[in-house]
Design a protein around this motif. Sequence first.
Motif, PDB file in Angstrom:
ATOM      1  N   ASN A 119      -0.872  12.046 -14.289  1.00 42.95           N
ATOM      2  CA  ASN A 119       0.244  12.782 -13.704  1.00 42.95           C
ATOM      3  C   ASN A 119       0.182  12.650 -12.184  1.00 42.95           C
ATOM      4  OD1 ASN A 119       1.977  14.988 -12.805  1.00 42.95           O
ATOM      5  ND2 ASN A 119       1.755  15.851 -14.855  1.00 42.95           N
ATOM      6  N   ASN A 120       1.343  12.620 -11.532  1.00 49.37           N
ATOM      7  CA  ASN A 120       1.342  12.491 -10.070  1.00 49.37           C
ATOM      8  C   ASN A 120       1.300  13.832  -9.345  1.00 49.37           C
ATOM      9  OD1 ASN A 120       3.923  13.476 -10.439  1.00 49.37           O
ATOM     10  ND2 ASN A 120       4.918  11.921  -9.153  1.00 49.37           N
ATOM     11  N   GLY A 121       1.170  14.938 -10.094  1.00 50.62           N
ATOM     12  CA  GLY A 121       1.058  16.244  -9.472  1.00 50.62           C
ATOM     13  C   GLY A 121       2.372  16.929  -9.199  1.00 50.62           C
ATOM     14  N   THR A 122       3.482  16.230  -9.426  1.00 55.40           N
ATOM     15  CA  THR A 122       4.799  16.843  -9.227  1.00 55.40           C
ATOM     16  C   THR A 122       5.623  16.814 -10.507  1.00 55.40           C
ATOM     17  OG1 THR A 122       5.761  14.750  -8.469  1.00 55.40           O
ATOM     18  CG2 THR A 122       4.821  16.213  -6.793  1.00 55.40           C
ATOM     19  N   GLY A 123       4.965  16.553 -11.632  1.00 56.61           N
ATOM     20  CA  GLY A 123       5.656  16.606 -12.908  1.00 56.61           C
ATOM     21  C   GLY A 123       5.915  15.278 -13.574  1.00 56.61           C
ATOM     22  N   THR A 124       5.673  14.167 -12.866  1.00 53.82           N
ATOM     23  CA  THR A 124       5.899  12.851 -13.450  1.00 53.82           C
ATOM     24  C   THR A 124       4.652  12.397 -14.192  1.00 53.82           C
ATOM     25  OG1 THR A 124       7.443  12.248 -11.700  1.00 53.82           O
ATOM     26  CG2 THR A 124       6.531  10.456 -13.009  1.00 53.82           C
ATOM     27  N   ARG A 125       4.784  12.216 -15.493  1.00 57.33           N
ATOM     28  CA  ARG A 125       3.683  11.727 -16.318  1.00 57.33           C
ATOM     29  C   ARG A 125       3.897  10.230 -16.543  1.00 57.33           C
ATOM     30  NH1 ARG A 125       3.957  16.672 -20.705  1.00 57.33           N
ATOM     31  NH2 ARG A 125       2.491  18.093 -19.668  1.00 57.33           N
ATOM     32  N   TYR A 126       2.966   9.429 -16.050  1.00 55.82           N
ATOM     33  CA  TYR A 126       3.172   7.982 -16.082  1.00 55.82           C
ATOM     34  C   TYR A 126       2.760   7.355 -17.402  1.00 55.82           C
ATOM     35  CZ  TYR A 126       4.220   8.125 -11.117  1.00 55.82           C
ATOM     36  OH  TYR A 126       4.795   8.391  -9.913  1.00 55.82           O
ATOM     37  N   THR A 127       1.603   7.698 -17.901  1.00 54.11           N
ATOM     38  CA  THR A 127       1.128   7.090 -19.138  1.00 54.11           C
ATOM     39  C   THR A 127       0.161   8.054 -19.807  1.00 54.11           C
ATOM     40  OG1 THR A 127       0.171   5.068 -20.090  1.00 54.11           O
ATOM     41  CG2 THR A 127      -0.840   5.904 -18.064  1.00 54.11           C
ATOM     42  N   ALA A 128      -0.061   7.857 -21.095  1.00 52.83           N
ATOM     43  CA  ALA A 128      -0.858   8.833 -21.846  1.00 52.83           C
ATOM     44  C   ALA A 128      -1.623   8.151 -22.956  1.00 52.83           C
ATOM     45  CB  ALA A 128       0.061   9.914 -22.429  1.00 52.83           C
ATOM     46  N   GLY A 134       0.804  -1.216   0.000  1.00 58.62           N
ATOM     47  CA  GLY A 134       0.000   0.000   0.000  1.00 58.62           C
ATOM     48  C   GLY A 134       0.839   1.268   0.000  1.00 58.62           C
ATOM     49  N   ALA A 135       2.035   1.207   0.594  1.00 49.68           N
ATOM     50  CA  ALA A 135       2.891   2.388   0.650  1.00 49.68           C
ATOM     51  C   ALA A 135       3.382   2.814  -0.722  1.00 49.68           C
ATOM     52  CB  ALA A 135       4.087   2.121   1.573  1.00 49.68           C
ATOM     53  N   ASP A 136       3.272   1.929  -1.706  1.00 57.08           N
ATOM     54  CA  ASP A 136       3.744   2.235  -3.053  1.00 57.08           C
ATOM     55  C   ASP A 136       2.672   2.906  -3.909  1.00 57.08           C
ATOM     56  OD1 ASP A 136       6.185   0.966  -2.457  1.00 57.08           O
ATOM     57  OD2 ASP A 136       5.325  -0.980  -2.935  1.00 57.08           O
ATOM     58  N   ALA A 137       1.451   3.047  -3.400  1.00 55.76           N
ATOM     59  CA  ALA A 137       0.370   3.629  -4.187  1.00 55.76           C
ATOM     60  C   ALA A 137       0.650   5.105  -4.472  1.00 55.76           C
ATOM     61  CB  ALA A 137      -0.959   3.478  -3.445  1.00 55.76           C
ATOM     62  N   VAL A 138       0.088   5.607  -5.582  1.00 50.33           N
ATOM     63  CA  VAL A 138       0.370   6.962  -6.059  1.00 50.33           C
ATOM     64  C   VAL A 138      -0.945   7.706  -6.286  1.00 50.33           C
ATOM     65  CG1 VAL A 138       1.360   8.300  -7.956  1.00 50.33           C
ATOM     66  CG2 VAL A 138       2.546   6.262  -7.123  1.00 50.33           C
ATOM     67  N   ALA A 139      -0.992   8.978  -5.893  1.00 49.14           N
ATOM     68  CA  ALA A 139      -2.131   9.834  -6.216  1.00 49.14           C
ATOM     69  C   ALA A 139      -1.991  10.304  -7.661  1.00 49.14           C
ATOM     70  CB  ALA A 139      -2.174  11.030  -5.277  1.00 49.14           C
ATOM     71  N   LEU A 140      -3.059  10.200  -8.452  1.00 50.23           N
ATOM     72  CA  LEU A 140      -2.992  10.512  -9.873  1.00 50.23           C
ATOM     73  C   LEU A 140      -3.984  11.603 -10.257  1.00 50.23           C
ATOM     74  CD1 LEU A 140      -2.622   7.036 -11.640  1.00 50.23           C
ATOM     75  CD2 LEU A 140      -0.867   8.745 -11.222  1.00 50.23           C
ATOM     76  N   TYR A 141      -3.557  12.447 -11.200  1.00 47.21           N
ATOM     77  CA  TYR A 141      -4.366  13.516 -11.749  1.00 47.21           C
ATOM     78  C   TYR A 141      -4.495  13.300 -13.254  1.00 47.21           C
ATOM     79  CZ  TYR A 141      -2.991  15.805  -7.368  1.00 47.21           C
ATOM     80  OH  TYR A 141      -2.758  16.109  -6.057  1.00 47.21           O
ATOM     81  N   SER A 156     -10.068   9.715  -6.796  1.00 46.95           N
ATOM     82  CA  SER A 156     -10.526   9.780  -5.410  1.00 46.95           C
ATOM     83  C   SER A 156      -9.681   8.971  -4.441  1.00 46.95           C
ATOM     84  CB  SER A 156     -11.987   9.327  -5.323  1.00 46.95           C
ATOM     85  OG  SER A 156     -12.107   7.977  -5.737  1.00 46.95           O
ATOM     86  N   ALA A 157      -8.852   8.049  -4.943  1.00 43.61           N
ATOM     87  CA  ALA A 157      -8.018   7.241  -4.051  1.00 43.61           C
ATOM     88  C   ALA A 157      -6.659   7.036  -4.690  1.00 43.61           C
ATOM     89  CB  ALA A 157      -8.683   5.885  -3.776  1.00 43.61           C
ATOM     90  N   SER A 158      -5.656   6.778  -3.855  1.00 44.17           N
ATOM     91  CA  SER A 158      -4.325   6.462  -4.380  1.00 44.17           C
ATOM     92  C   SER A 158      -4.377   5.129  -5.125  1.00 44.17           C
ATOM     93  CB  SER A 158      -3.311   6.392  -3.241  1.00 44.17           C
ATOM     94  OG  SER A 158      -3.137   7.672  -2.660  1.00 44.17           O
ATOM     95  N   VAL A 159      -3.531   5.003  -6.151  1.00 42.75           N
ATOM     96  CA  VAL A 159      -3.648   3.915  -7.123  1.00 42.75           C
ATOM     97  C   VAL A 159      -2.483   2.940  -6.989  1.00 42.75           C
ATOM     98  CG1 VAL A 159      -3.776   3.371  -9.578  1.00 42.75           C
ATOM     99  CG2 VAL A 159      -4.822   5.470  -8.710  1.00 42.75           C
ATOM    100  N   LYS A 160      -2.807   1.635  -6.921  1.00 43.74           N
ATOM    101  CA  LYS A 160      -1.786   0.593  -6.970  1.00 43.74           C
ATOM    102  C   LYS A 160      -1.630   0.041  -8.386  1.00 43.74           C
ATOM    103  CE  LYS A 160      -1.786  -2.558  -3.747  1.00 43.74           C
ATOM    104  NZ  LYS A 160      -2.276  -3.569  -2.770  1.00 43.74           N
ATOM    105  N   GLU A 161      -2.757  -0.186  -9.062  1.00 40.43           N
ATOM    106  CA  GLU A 161      -2.737  -0.693 -10.431  1.00 40.43           C
ATOM    107  C   GLU A 161      -3.790   0.030 -11.257  1.00 40.43           C
ATOM    108  OE1 GLU A 161      -3.341  -4.883 -10.617  1.00 40.43           O
ATOM    109  OE2 GLU A 161      -1.752  -5.356  -9.167  1.00 40.43           O
ATOM    110  N   ILE A 162      -3.425   0.435 -12.471  1.00 40.60           N
ATOM    111  CA  ILE A 162      -4.408   0.965 -13.421  1.00 40.60           C
ATOM    112  C   ILE A 162      -4.859  -0.192 -14.291  1.00 40.60           C
ATOM    113  CG2 ILE A 162      -4.855   2.628 -15.263  1.00 40.60           C
ATOM    114  CD1 ILE A 162      -2.501   4.258 -14.206  1.00 40.60           C
TER     115      ILE A 162
END
Length: 322
Positions: A198-207, A125-132, A177-183
């Motif tokens: 995007n994680n809100g700090t500039g890292t774009r994960y996928t598009a 769970g600590a590895d989950a990421v908030a996504l925008y 609405s929740a931090s993400v472990k798997e898309i």
Amino acid sequence: MAAHVCGKVRKTDSAALAKCKGFIRQRNELIYNDQLWRDSLYQFDFTFSTTALADPNTATVAEEGIWLLPRVVDRVVALRTSDRGLAPVAQEILFRQDPDRFAESGNPVEFYKMSPVVWQFGVAGADAVALYVEAENAADAGSPVHVRYISVLDELIQETINAVVTAGLGGFSGLLSASVKEIVSFSKGATAGYIWLNNGTGTRYTALGAAETSHQRYPRLRIMTKPNQDTAMKALVKKRHQPLTYDYDEPDLLGIENTLLAFAQGDMLEWMRQYSKANLKFQEALGLLEAYKIKEVAQEAALRRFIPEGEAADYELSKADF
């Protein structure tokens, strides 16, 4: 092929040609997915690494022995390292073994395939990421984007978020609405530009690109025991089906055209509500498909063997066995 079939059923207008192309395209996919054809096999080499990782693999995932394969992969046929083949194993068997196989690390000996994902951030769970949801083009502000994901609480959530255009880092809106472990899936309608997660700090994960409506998913493998150092691997896989998109595209399977023609003629007759004639054509197509399977084996070099696994003593016969 479409022109040939339309000529046989005497429907040569543009609407009939377009319909016939659709039938050929769908039948080609059906046949390709039906068997492990030799023309569908592909080998690629990669290095399982817990340090120098290429997207979408992350260190927290690789540390658990999980590797995301490229999207060209549909099915994994075989996997090996430089000095041994890895045996496929059923997940449920690993849960019944003692000691805990998931905690072991060292030289890999087995693997199993996991469900495909668009992206995986970690196992704990600590590895989950908030996504925008971020839009590249101002014209896409407010465009609905659909994301299905597994949350930090291990819940399967499906959300529709309106994309936002941001001038800089921080202050993002469009937050899931929740931090993400798997898309699990990521989709949208046609847009003017890219839509990013995007994680809100500039890292774009996928598009997703402007014309893309659904993100392909990456197949996943779990290697047992999990490698504790960079490990060179070779994978033999079945390639993902490539659709017949353009007029001059050719099927991936060599010599499948006659089978496709018969199926497409049956589909056209069915479309014209000539069901009895369509059934006869489908029977012919199935016969051609069976003949193609025989040709796959009989007309090319092949070796078929049953190879037992385990200790040699397990297969020795005594006099009592006769």
